[in-house]
Design a protein around this motif. Sequence first.
Motif, PDB file in Angstrom:
ATOM      1  N   UNK A 168       0.911  -1.126   0.171  1.00 16.43           N
ATOM      2  CA  UNK A 168       0.055   0.042   0.137  1.00 16.43           C
ATOM      3  C   UNK A 168       0.974   1.378  -0.057  1.00 16.43           C
ATOM      4  N   UNK A 169       0.193   2.471  -0.318  1.00 18.75           N
ATOM      5  CA  UNK A 169       0.764   3.574  -0.375  1.00 18.75           C
ATOM      6  C   UNK A 169      -0.020   4.675   0.276  1.00 18.75           C
ATOM      7  N   UNK A 273       6.101   3.338  -1.300  1.00 23.21           N
ATOM      8  CA  UNK A 273       4.994   2.167  -1.203  1.00 23.21           C
ATOM      9  C   UNK A 273       5.741   1.302  -0.428  1.00 23.21           C
ATOM     10  N   UNK A 274       4.765   0.418   0.349  1.00 23.68           N
ATOM     11  CA  UNK A 274       5.249  -0.843   1.204  1.00 23.68           C
ATOM     12  C   UNK A 274       4.633  -1.979   0.172  1.00 23.68           C
ATOM     13  N   UNK A 275       5.249  -3.001   0.172  1.00 26.55           N
ATOM     14  CA  UNK A 275       5.033  -4.211  -0.738  1.00 26.55           C
ATOM     15  C   UNK A 275       4.976  -5.330   0.058  1.00 26.55           C
TER      16      UNK A 275
END
Lengths: 384, 333
Positions: A168-169, A273-275
């Motif tokens: 998410x970002x 962004x986290x992945x």
Amino acid sequence: MKIINVEHGMKRMLGTFVHEDKVIDIQECYALFLNDIVGDPRAREMAAERLPYDFAQILEGGDKYLRAFNAGVAFGTKIFNEGLVDLPYDVSTLVPKLPLTPRALVCLESNFKDYFDETNRTRPDQAGFFLKLPHTVIGPGEAFWVDPRLIKKLDYGVQLGVVIGKGGRNIPPEKALDHVFGYTIINNLSARDHEILPWGEGGKEFHVRYGQGRNFDKSVALGPWILTKAEMDHPEDLGMRTWVNGELRQEDNTKNFLWSIPETIHYVSRIMSLKPGFVIAMGTPGGCGLGSDEALGANTHERSGEAKQGGYLQVGDDIRCEIEVIGVLENRVRRPLRDSPFNFSFKAFPGRGEAVSYTESSPTDIFKWGDKEAKGWQKQGRRK
Amino acid sequence: MKLGTYVFDGQTRIGCVVGDEVADLERLYARYLSEVEGDRRAEGLARARISSSMLHFIRGGESSWEAAVQALEHFETRRAEGDLFAEVRPLREVRLRAPLQPDAVVCAGYGPAQAEDMDLYRHAEFFVKSGPHVIGSGDPISHEPEVAKDLRSEVELGIIIGQGGKDIPQNEVLDHIFGFTIFTDILAADQLSMGMEGGVFHSRVLEGVCLEAAGALGPWIVTKDEIEGGVENLSHRLWVNGELQEEFKPDELPIDPLSFVSHLSTFFTLDPGIVIASGSPGGPRLGRSDSGGPTLAVPAMKCGFLKLGDKIKAEIDSIGSLENSVEKIHEDS
């Protein structure tokens, strides 16, 4: 659920506990499920494809992979409870491995007032963040191989590891925990002699370099397992402790975090962004070796509580990091199997012309060994 | 050889750029195996040797390299005799991506402001950037002023490791290199220069260098055998909207790219998944304040800082050019 990664004989597998000392192979259970219940003629291949042993790949795969994972766990637990005796492995026959190779390891330097007091710094407005190289992470029980000629001030630090399950970002703080898959323990090593350089009049100011200071082979341990979010209802009230050779060095509680887990996830996800498969290391409390190093600005004082002030790590030290509810992560410091051919009189940074070296010897005098020995060493290089 | 990763017909492939075409290496090798050697497991072997992942191919070492050479030779001789090859497509029909998706990028960070201030060399630093945030040719560079206001870009030599290793002597570095590409570095100047806090000079390495677009890699990897006269002498140029921003050769840098690789290898094992970017002269510079403490200067580019809509073109002689544009990306969780 505790997700572990283990070796059993020739086999590497992703497992979970079905009893306090019994472990099932999730891929095998999923294959049984596909074969027995679904009637899939390609059960084994499908299971191998869906459930690789690196858990980060399953997280990256998304819902289909996680559904397969959950089906495998549920079926395995069911048939274990029905008494299928040859299914589980006894935990004593298993060798623990790194449960997940982070796709990126985002670290907070510290998240505790105690740490900043001890290192004589005013609290920065924002936490200090940096990234570590994912291939420097080792698993539970593995040794930190550190050459004491390269790193003279090797420091430890227990941290809560937050495993990101859903990317998410710009994640708002109130939704941040939806993106967490689980929690683990991280022991984040640092080379303080490379990380913190005194500056200015009398060396009262410091230049902190997270590059050289934090990135060296086997500089982080992660494990012993990933505890899923469902079994952790209070991640911000967990005691955390570190023992070096049985002596308590760090003791604090995650309720003292300066920046909470949702705040941190929100902050990081605004920048990048986290992945799935990313891990955030939530910072270490006071009681590191740095806390007693006056040359690097420490404000040495008697620590309150049980934890003793100690120095840096030495070869042969056993480190035990504990976070309540999650478990214990143990590692030992050892010398590398073979010494590096460098004599570490190399230049501080490969500048042009004359540059200052760490030692008195000539910067051109780089090698102690002949080329042949040096070649032999490089061939040992890690290949994935 | 120029090797790239591209998407054609919805599939990610790796290929060799030949003129204005790109040849699918895995499929060409499978065709070679089946046509020349009559191998009945041609596709499986080609997947093992080459596959559709550049990292897999590079880690395959010499045997994978030989497979690629055989595949290309077969293609060239057969095509000269008039055979048709569906495995080879015009470049304009495919979409190039980053030639490989690294695990991480390691960048030469702060250099000393004045080359004669030798003590400053001790303070030079390297950064780790997130590999999954590396973009490819043509991908947008995100710019969100509320997160980072002053973006600058730099052209840097991207070094792709072949045979990994640790403690690599300077004179053997080239043996461990697979090839070179272009890395367009993205930095947030305003974030980096906020580093001085409470007597401690932190590099704000997440806010300053790990943005949504950590950097662009591409357009392809040029293998080291095609670089003549050493990488130190390749001209690097960066344009923004057609205006030349910087031009230099690595030879003029305070940091020598190959020594930098050797230096990094004393800290950690090198691997093809770790791409090394060797810095540019316009990057952040360490200096001294009047009291002798550290200062950090991140200069603007000739055109100032990047704005939405800017078109960035990074070029290195013998490699090619890499173009990206600055855009605002709206994508919330």
